[in-house]
Design a protein around this motif. Structure first.
Motif, PDB file in Angstrom:
ATOM      1  N   HIS A 117       0.859  -1.192   0.000  1.00  0.00           N
ATOM      2  CA  HIS A 117       0.000   0.000   0.000  1.00  0.00           C
ATOM      3  C   HIS A 117       0.889   1.234   0.000  1.00  0.00           C
ATOM      4  CE1 HIS A 117      -3.490  -2.375   1.500  1.00  0.00           C
ATOM      5  NE2 HIS A 117      -2.533  -3.049   2.101  1.00  0.00           N
ATOM      6  N   THR A 118       0.485   2.246  -0.745  1.00  0.00           N
ATOM      7  CA  THR A 118       1.087   3.575  -0.645  1.00  0.00           C
ATOM      8  C   THR A 118      -0.013   4.499  -0.165  1.00  0.00           C
ATOM      9  OG1 THR A 118       2.684   3.239  -2.411  1.00  0.00           O
ATOM     10  CG2 THR A 118       2.094   5.511  -1.915  1.00  0.00           C
ATOM     11  N   TYR A 119       0.274   5.276   0.856  1.00  0.00           N
ATOM     12  CA  TYR A 119      -0.710   6.242   1.321  1.00  0.00           C
ATOM     13  C   TYR A 119      -0.024   7.535   1.706  1.00  0.00           C
ATOM     14  CZ  TYR A 119       0.566   4.204   5.852  1.00  0.00           C
ATOM     15  OH  TYR A 119       1.262   3.724   6.932  1.00  0.00           O
TER      16      TYR A 119
ATOM     17  N   ASP B  68      11.174   2.304  -6.321  1.00  0.00           N
ATOM     18  CA  ASP B  68      11.001   3.737  -6.075  1.00  0.00           C
ATOM     19  C   ASP B  68      10.181   4.373  -7.197  1.00  0.00           C
ATOM     20  OD1 ASP B  68      12.509   3.405  -3.787  1.00  0.00           O
ATOM     21  OD2 ASP B  68      14.269   4.468  -4.536  1.00  0.00           O
ATOM     22  N   ALA B  69      10.434   3.961  -8.446  1.00  0.00           N
ATOM     23  CA  ALA B  69       9.693   4.514  -9.583  1.00  0.00           C
ATOM     24  C   ALA B  69       8.207   4.163  -9.483  1.00  0.00           C
ATOM     25  CB  ALA B  69      10.273   4.002 -10.896  1.00  0.00           C
ATOM     26  N   GLU B  70       7.885   2.936  -9.073  1.00  0.00           N
ATOM     27  CA  GLU B  70       6.482   2.554  -8.907  1.00  0.00           C
ATOM     28  C   GLU B  70       5.826   3.341  -7.780  1.00  0.00           C
ATOM     29  OE1 GLU B  70       6.047  -2.042 -10.237  1.00  0.00           O
ATOM     30  OE2 GLU B  70       7.256  -1.669  -8.454  1.00  0.00           O
ATOM     31  N   GLY B  71       6.574   3.586  -6.707  1.00  0.00           N
ATOM     32  CA  GLY B  71       6.055   4.409  -5.616  1.00  0.00           C
ATOM     33  C   GLY B  71       5.757   5.816  -6.085  1.00  0.00           C
ATOM     34  N   GLU B  72       6.643   6.359  -6.912  1.00  0.00           N
ATOM     35  CA  GLU B  72       6.420   7.706  -7.452  1.00  0.00           C
ATOM     36  C   GLU B  72       5.195   7.725  -8.363  1.00  0.00           C
ATOM     37  OE1 GLU B  72       8.922  11.357  -9.470  1.00  0.00           O
ATOM     38  OE2 GLU B  72       9.931   9.458  -9.074  1.00  0.00           O
TER      39      GLU B  72
ATOM     40  N   ASN C   6      14.138  11.942  -0.783  1.00  0.00           N
ATOM     41  CA  ASN C   6      14.424  10.582  -1.229  1.00  0.00           C
ATOM     42  C   ASN C   6      13.660   9.588  -0.361  1.00  0.00           C
ATOM     43  OD1 ASN C   6      16.539  11.101  -3.265  1.00  0.00           O
ATOM     44  ND2 ASN C   6      17.673  11.877  -1.509  1.00  0.00           N
ATOM     45  N   TRP C   7      13.333   8.443  -0.944  1.00  0.00           N
ATOM     46  CA  TRP C   7      12.679   7.384  -0.181  1.00  0.00           C
ATOM     47  C   TRP C   7      13.603   6.905   0.933  1.00  0.00           C
ATOM     48  CZ3 TRP C   7       7.701   6.134  -0.653  1.00  0.00           C
ATOM     49  CH2 TRP C   7       7.042   6.453  -1.837  1.00  0.00           C
ATOM     50  N   LEU C   8      13.051   6.660   2.113  1.00  0.00           N
ATOM     51  CA  LEU C   8      13.774   6.114   3.261  1.00  0.00           C
ATOM     52  C   LEU C   8      13.082   4.819   3.653  1.00  0.00           C
ATOM     53  CD1 LEU C   8      15.852   6.352   5.564  1.00  0.00           C
ATOM     54  CD2 LEU C   8      14.102   7.614   6.840  1.00  0.00           C
ATOM     55  N   TRP C   9      13.794   3.701   3.561  1.00  0.00           N
ATOM     56  CA  TRP C   9      13.236   2.389   3.903  1.00  0.00           C
ATOM     57  C   TRP C   9      13.673   2.002   5.307  1.00  0.00           C
ATOM     58  CZ3 TRP C   9       9.929  -0.451   0.888  1.00  0.00           C
ATOM     59  CH2 TRP C   9       9.749   0.006  -0.421  1.00  0.00           C
ATOM     60  N   THR C  10      12.769   1.418   6.067  1.00  0.00           N
ATOM     61  CA  THR C  10      13.065   0.994   7.431  1.00  0.00           C
ATOM     62  C   THR C  10      12.248  -0.242   7.775  1.00  0.00           C
ATOM     63  OG1 THR C  10      13.289   1.780   9.711  1.00  0.00           O
ATOM     64  CG2 THR C  10      11.299   2.445   8.531  1.00  0.00           C
TER      65      THR C  10
ATOM     66  N   LEU D 225       8.788  -0.644   5.730  1.00  0.00           N
ATOM     67  CA  LEU D 225       8.113   0.631   5.496  1.00  0.00           C
ATOM     68  C   LEU D 225       9.028   1.558   4.700  1.00  0.00           C
ATOM     69  CD1 LEU D 225       7.073   1.206   9.206  1.00  0.00           C
ATOM     70  CD2 LEU D 225       5.621   0.288   7.412  1.00  0.00           C
ATOM     71  N   ALA D 226       8.434   2.378   3.867  1.00  0.00           N
ATOM     72  CA  ALA D 226       9.190   3.408   3.156  1.00  0.00           C
ATOM     73  C   ALA D 226       8.449   4.729   3.317  1.00  0.00           C
ATOM     74  CB  ALA D 226       9.324   3.065   1.676  1.00  0.00           C
ATOM     75  N   SER D 227       9.198   5.808   3.428  1.00  0.00           N
ATOM     76  CA  SER D 227       8.566   7.124   3.537  1.00  0.00           C
ATOM     77  C   SER D 227       9.343   8.125   2.704  1.00  0.00           C
ATOM     78  CB  SER D 227       8.505   7.575   5.004  1.00  0.00           C
ATOM     79  OG  SER D 227       9.811   7.695   5.528  1.00  0.00           O
TER      80      SER D 227
END
Length: 89
Positions: free
Chosen positions: A10-12, A37-41, A56-60, A76-78
């Protein structure tokens, strides 16, 4: 934010001061692999948002159940975003 809870990605967009059930959300119909990252964008664009300039995306990783070492791990990515119509302001 990108997360894989419940087996699907999910992206929200977190909107401060707004109930979570009102946040714009994009769902992938796959459990793997993680979105690029491209799909998230692309998902953010579909929701009317763009990655903020210089962000930039930060993954944790996090635990599904806090303080439980046997809990499944969540990925998670933010990234900071702006409304797509904001044009970099």
């Amino acid at each position: 934010m990108v997360t894989n809870s419940g087996g699907r990605w999910h992206t929200y967009v977190v909107l401060i001061g707004t109930a979570a059930d009102q946040w714009p959300e994009y769902r992938w119909e796959r459990a793997a692999p993680a979105p690029t990252d491209a799909e998230g964008e692309q998902a953010l664009t579909a929701l009317g948002y763009a990655i903020a300039p210089g962000a930039n995306w930060l993954w944790t990783e996090d635990l599904q159940t806090c303080d439980d070492p046997d809990s499944p791990v969540l990925l998670l990515a933010s990234v900071s975003v702006r409304p797509a119509t904001d044009r970099g302001r």
